[in-house]
Scaffold this motif. Structure first.
Motif, PDB file in Angstrom:
ATOM      1  N   UNK A  66      39.049  90.401  26.003  1.00 41.19           N
ATOM      2  CA  UNK A  66      38.196  91.221  26.860  1.00 41.19           C
ATOM      3  C   UNK A  66      37.931  90.462  28.150  1.00 41.19           C
ATOM      4  N   UNK A  67      38.100  91.130  29.282  1.00 40.14           N
ATOM      5  CA  UNK A  67      37.773  90.501  30.567  1.00 40.14           C
ATOM      6  C   UNK A  67      36.589  91.254  31.172  1.00 40.14           C
ATOM      7  N   UNK A  68      35.770  90.511  31.891  1.00 44.42           N
ATOM      8  CA  UNK A  68      34.556  91.083  32.454  1.00 44.42           C
ATOM      9  C   UNK A  68      34.020  90.162  33.534  1.00 44.42           C
ATOM     10  N   UNK A  69      32.998  90.630  34.230  1.00 45.42           N
ATOM     11  CA  UNK A  69      32.347  89.841  35.261  1.00 45.42           C
ATOM     12  C   UNK A  69      30.931  89.529  34.808  1.00 45.42           C
ATOM     13  N   UNK A  70      30.556  88.262  34.924  1.00 44.81           N
ATOM     14  CA  UNK A  70      29.161  87.862  34.739  1.00 44.81           C
ATOM     15  C   UNK A  70      28.582  87.791  36.148  1.00 44.81           C
ATOM     16  N   UNK A  71      27.627  88.684  36.433  1.00 45.55           N
ATOM     17  CA  UNK A  71      27.060  88.728  37.790  1.00 45.55           C
ATOM     18  C   UNK A  71      26.201  87.500  38.052  1.00 45.55           C
ATOM     19  N   UNK A  72      25.872  87.291  39.297  1.00 47.54           N
ATOM     20  CA  UNK A  72      25.029  86.147  39.647  1.00 47.54           C
ATOM     21  C   UNK A  72      23.626  86.269  39.068  1.00 47.54           C
ATOM     22  N   UNK A  73      23.313  87.447  38.506  1.00 49.05           N
ATOM     23  CA  UNK A  73      22.020  87.659  37.842  1.00 49.05           C
ATOM     24  C   UNK A  73      22.144  87.512  36.320  1.00 49.05           C
ATOM     25  N   UNK A  74      23.374  87.306  35.818  1.00 47.70           N
ATOM     26  CA  UNK A  74      23.597  87.117  34.392  1.00 47.70           C
ATOM     27  C   UNK A  74      23.997  88.378  33.647  1.00 47.70           C
ATOM     28  N   UNK A  75      23.974  89.524  34.317  1.00 47.09           N
ATOM     29  CA  UNK A  75      24.357  90.768  33.655  1.00 47.09           C
ATOM     30  C   UNK A  75      25.879  90.888  33.571  1.00 47.09           C
ATOM     31  N   UNK A  76      26.341  91.716  32.649  1.00 49.48           N
ATOM     32  CA  UNK A  76      27.774  91.925  32.407  1.00 49.48           C
ATOM     33  C   UNK A  76      28.205  93.215  33.087  1.00 49.48           C
ATOM     34  N   UNK A  77      29.361  93.179  33.746  1.00 44.63           N
ATOM     35  CA  UNK A  77      29.893  94.400  34.353  1.00 44.63           C
ATOM     36  C   UNK A  77      31.417  94.371  34.336  1.00 44.63           C
ATOM     37  N   UNK A  78      32.006  95.530  34.592  1.00 43.57           N
ATOM     38  CA  UNK A  78      33.471  95.681  34.669  1.00 43.57           C
ATOM     39  C   UNK A  78      34.172  95.181  33.402  1.00 43.57           C
ATOM     40  N   UNK A  79      33.700  95.612  32.237  1.00 41.89           N
ATOM     41  CA  UNK A  79      34.272  95.190  30.961  1.00 41.89           C
ATOM     42  C   UNK A  79      35.529  95.996  30.666  1.00 41.89           C
ATOM     43  N   UNK A  89      45.572  96.838  21.647  1.00 42.13           N
ATOM     44  CA  UNK A  89      46.575  97.688  21.044  1.00 42.13           C
ATOM     45  C   UNK A  89      46.018  98.579  19.946  1.00 42.13           C
ATOM     46  N   UNK A  90      44.889  98.180  19.363  1.00 42.03           N
ATOM     47  CA  UNK A  90      44.237  99.001  18.346  1.00 42.03           C
ATOM     48  C   UNK A  90      42.972  99.559  19.001  1.00 42.03           C
ATOM     49  N   UNK A  91      43.046 100.835  19.389  1.00 43.05           N
ATOM     50  CA  UNK A  91      42.030 101.448  20.238  1.00 43.05           C
ATOM     51  C   UNK A  91      40.618 101.301  19.672  1.00 43.05           C
ATOM     52  N   UNK A  92      40.433 101.547  18.373  1.00 37.28           N
ATOM     53  CA  UNK A  92      39.084 101.471  17.806  1.00 37.28           C
ATOM     54  C   UNK A  92      38.535 100.043  17.830  1.00 37.28           C
ATOM     55  N   UNK A  93      39.369  99.074  17.508  1.00 39.64           N
ATOM     56  CA  UNK A  93      38.915  97.681  17.535  1.00 39.64           C
ATOM     57  C   UNK A  93      38.704  97.206  18.968  1.00 39.64           C
ATOM     58  N   UNK A  94      39.559  97.661  19.883  1.00 33.54           N
ATOM     59  CA  UNK A  94      39.365  97.323  21.295  1.00 33.54           C
ATOM     60  C   UNK A  94      38.017  97.847  21.774  1.00 33.54           C
ATOM     61  N   UNK A  95      37.686  99.072  21.369  1.00 33.90           N
ATOM     62  CA  UNK A  95      36.399  99.658  21.735  1.00 33.90           C
ATOM     63  C   UNK A  95      35.233  98.867  21.179  1.00 33.90           C
ATOM     64  N   UNK A  96      35.372  98.383  19.934  1.00 36.23           N
ATOM     65  CA  UNK A  96      34.318  97.547  19.336  1.00 36.23           C
ATOM     66  C   UNK A  96      34.161  96.249  20.117  1.00 36.23           C
ATOM     67  N   UNK A  97      35.278  95.652  20.518  1.00 37.08           N
ATOM     68  CA  UNK A  97      35.226  94.391  21.268  1.00 37.08           C
ATOM     69  C   UNK A  97      34.498  94.595  22.599  1.00 37.08           C
ATOM     70  N   UNK A  98      34.769  95.701  23.276  1.00 36.09           N
ATOM     71  CA  UNK A  98      34.086  96.013  24.538  1.00 36.09           C
ATOM     72  C   UNK A  98      32.589  96.178  24.289  1.00 36.09           C
ATOM     73  N   UNK A  99      32.225  96.891  23.229  1.00 32.82           N
ATOM     74  CA  UNK A  99      30.803  97.085  22.908  1.00 32.82           C
ATOM     75  C   UNK A  99      30.102  95.773  22.600  1.00 32.82           C
ATOM     76  N   UNK A 100      30.795  94.869  21.914  1.00 35.01           N
ATOM     77  CA  UNK A 100      30.206  93.562  21.599  1.00 35.01           C
ATOM     78  C   UNK A 100      29.816  92.846  22.885  1.00 35.01           C
ATOM     79  N   UNK A 101      30.720  92.842  23.875  1.00 35.82           N
ATOM     80  CA  UNK A 101      30.429  92.171  25.151  1.00 35.82           C
ATOM     81  C   UNK A 101      29.335  92.914  25.907  1.00 35.82           C
ATOM     82  N   UNK A 102      29.439  94.246  25.990  1.00 36.27           N
ATOM     83  CA  UNK A 102      28.442  95.025  26.732  1.00 36.27           C
ATOM     84  C   UNK A 102      27.049  94.897  26.133  1.00 36.27           C
TER      85      UNK A 102
END
Length: 79
Positions: A18-31, A37-50
């Motif tokens: 998963x790639x994303x930006x940690x803003x200068x305020x510490x928030x996560x964006x652009x995840x 390759x496994x859409x459901x697991x990819x979605x879970x990984x994105x949710x974990x970061x978000x």
């Protein structure tokens, strides 16, 4: 039966990067999933970061800055 048993074989290992930006305020964006390759697991990984708490922002020349990050998240199938 849980969701993993339908998505992964016994002891199968799947890693989404998963790639994303940690803003200068510490928030996560652009995840987004960089390697997946496994859409459901990819979605879970994105949710974990978000859903993670704020991160410590990067410093450059003693000032907080936005920073790109890559985080592998692995899932393993149960026996």
């Amino acid at each position: 039966s849980d969701i993993y048993s339908t998505l992964l074989k016994s002891k199968e290992l799947y890693t989404a990067v998963v790639r994303f930006v940690v803003s200068k305020y510490g928030s996560i964006k652009d995840v987004d999933v960089e390697k997946g390759g496994k859409v459901q697991l990819d979605g879970m990984a994105v949710e974990i970061i978000q859903d993670s708490p704020d991160w410590i922002p990067a410093l450059q020349y003693n000032r907080k800055v936005n920073a790109y990050r890559r985080q592998p998240i692995s899932f393993r199938g149960f026996e």
